[in-house]
Design a protein around this motif. Structure first.
Motif, mmCIF file in Angstrom:
data_model
loop_
_atom_site.group_PDB
_atom_site.id
_atom_site.type_symbol
_atom_site.label_atom_id
_atom_site.label_comp_id
_atom_site.label_asym_id
_atom_site.label_seq_id
_atom_site.Cartn_x
_atom_site.Cartn_y
_atom_site.Cartn_z
ATOM 1 N N GLY A 212 0.814 -1.208 0.000
ATOM 2 C CA GLY A 212 0.000 0.000 0.000
ATOM 3 C C GLY A 212 0.849 1.260 0.000
ATOM 4 N N SER A 241 -4.157 5.134 -6.918
ATOM 5 C CA SER A 241 -3.825 3.781 -6.495
ATOM 6 C C SER A 241 -4.866 2.799 -7.003
ATOM 7 C CB SER A 241 -3.758 3.718 -4.967
ATOM 8 O OG SER A 241 -3.702 2.383 -4.515
ATOM 9 N N ASN A 243 -5.850 0.409 -5.180
ATOM 10 C CA ASN A 243 -6.588 0.025 -3.976
ATOM 11 C C ASN A 243 -7.664 1.057 -3.686
ATOM 12 O OD1 ASN A 243 -6.731 0.569 -0.797
ATOM 13 N ND2 ASN A 243 -6.443 -1.636 -1.142
#
Length: 388
Positions: A212, A241, A243
């Motif tokens: 992350g 990102s 995510n």
């Protein structure tokens, strides 16, 4: 990665501390005396003690310490120990008290530590003087609104002096105006305290073990060391990102009016000697402290602070920050557990340190200076600390 402050004069500078120092009871006892008793420990923020009688308690290395705001507005520190029979006075982690009353025999102390009430005072004899039996004081320092205690003064620097190289880094964040976002959390970890600190300022594992952070910062993570503090930093990329939580944080993090442009998307971390750190984000500031309990047990103590900001985007960013770092903390917990377990193997003594591991090199060197036996790859014979 950037680095600074490397020490090439120490012949052991290229090596980690030996594994035995991460589990040995005798070494741990020496650490308590030489490292922790003279070191500053963070307790709370000035705003956590807003009114007279407000107090916060910190327990570590067998001591219990109270900081309390007196009726005169001054914050003082005392050991949480009654002068009669040594009973602990306060059980709560925080609260407010107009007087401190020992639950054992009712000895009563004022918020400035003076003993003012003793049941059956005359029975202690004509020479008994209340003024001789006030609470034992400990040193308190307020730096940028945060409050610290120190059990013993060995001539070491103040917190302000420790952080002097980074005064300009800290200034824009208005530390003194921060307020608690939640409450202090305490999490036990079955590892030596040094493993937690080593991991905190280790920049090499970011790309490997924290996907992350790698997505958020790319290759922009930096590490440097100064005499009393390490600095780590990384700017949040504009590239979204993959995510969801990370992408949402990138999206929702709003402009912060009091921060200059180069800090609007910057995450900065400061680890102070020997065992606490500040995580500084545009949206909030956390402190993290790893308190040793035994050679292989540590308590992580942490809390978040922030400036008042009711914007929905800021509330979302703070929540997403928590989600992102909850995952980072879980990854770190697994990592330090792996290291602690591996150090129990007879096959491991010391490990080579990269020149990029500048913070770890500096920390190991400082421990070796204070405890020269840490230069030995294997534990000395029992009782070595009595001869040192």
């Amino acid at each position: 990665m950037e680095q600074a402050g490397q020490d090439r004069t120490d012949p052991d500078a290229g090596w980690s501390l030996p594994a035995w120092t991460y589990a040995d009871a005798e070494f741990f006892g020496v650490e308590v005396d030489r490292i922790f008793r003279p070191s500053w420990q963070i307790v709370a923020h000035e705003s956590d003690l807003a009114a007279s009688g407000d107090f916060q308690r910190l327990d570590y290395i067998g001591e219990s310490v109270l900081i309390i705001r007196g009726d005169d507005g001054v914050v003082r520190g005392f050991t949480n120990v009654c002068r009669h029979r040594g009973a602990r006075i306060v059980d709560e982690a925080s609260g407010c008290a107009k007087k401190l009353v020992c639950p054992y025999h009712g000895w009563t102390y004022e918020t400035d530590g003076r003993l003012t009430g003793v049941p059956m005072k005359a029975s202690y004899g004509a020479g008994f003087d209340l003024a001789d039996h006030g609470l034992v004081p400990v040193e308190v320092e307020s730096w940028q609104g945060f409050l610290f205690v120190r059990l013993e003064d060995d001539g070491g620097p103040s917190v302000a002096q420790m952080m002097a190289p980074y005064a300009q880094d800290i200034a824009p964040y208005r530390f003194a105006d921060l307020r608690a976002l939640g409450r202090v959390t305490v999490r036990p970890r079955a590892v030596n305290w040094k493993n937690i600190g080593d991991n905190y300022s280790d920049g090499l594992h970011i790309a490997v073990a924290h996907p992350g952070l790698k997505r958020l910062m790319g290759d922009g993570y930096g590490v440097e060391a100064s005499p009393h503090a390490d600095k780590m930093w990384g700017a949040i990329l504009d590239r979204p990102s993959a995510n969801l939580s990370e992408r949402a944080y990138q999206h929702f993090l709003p402009p912060v009016p009091h921060l200059p442009p180069d800090r609007q998307r910057l995450w900065t971390y400061f680890k102070l000697w020997p065992n606490f750190a500040f995580d500084i984000y545009p949206d909030q500031v956390d402190f993290m402290q790893w308190l040793p309990v035994s050679p292989t047990q540590t308590l992580i103590r942490e809390i978040s602070y922030a400036l008042p900001d009711d914007r929905r985007d800021m509330k979302a960013a703070r929540y997403l920050n928590w989600r992102i770092n909850r995952q980072v903390n879980a990854e770190d917990t697994e990592l330090v557990g792996r290291v602690q377990a591996g150090m129990a193997s007879a096959s491991f003594t010391v490990g080579p340190l990269s020149e990029q591991e500048v913070a770890l090199r500096h920390f190991c060197g400082r421990v070796r200076d204070l405890i020269p036996e840490a230069r030995q790859h294997h534990a000395p014979g029992m009782g070595w600390s009595k001869l040192a």
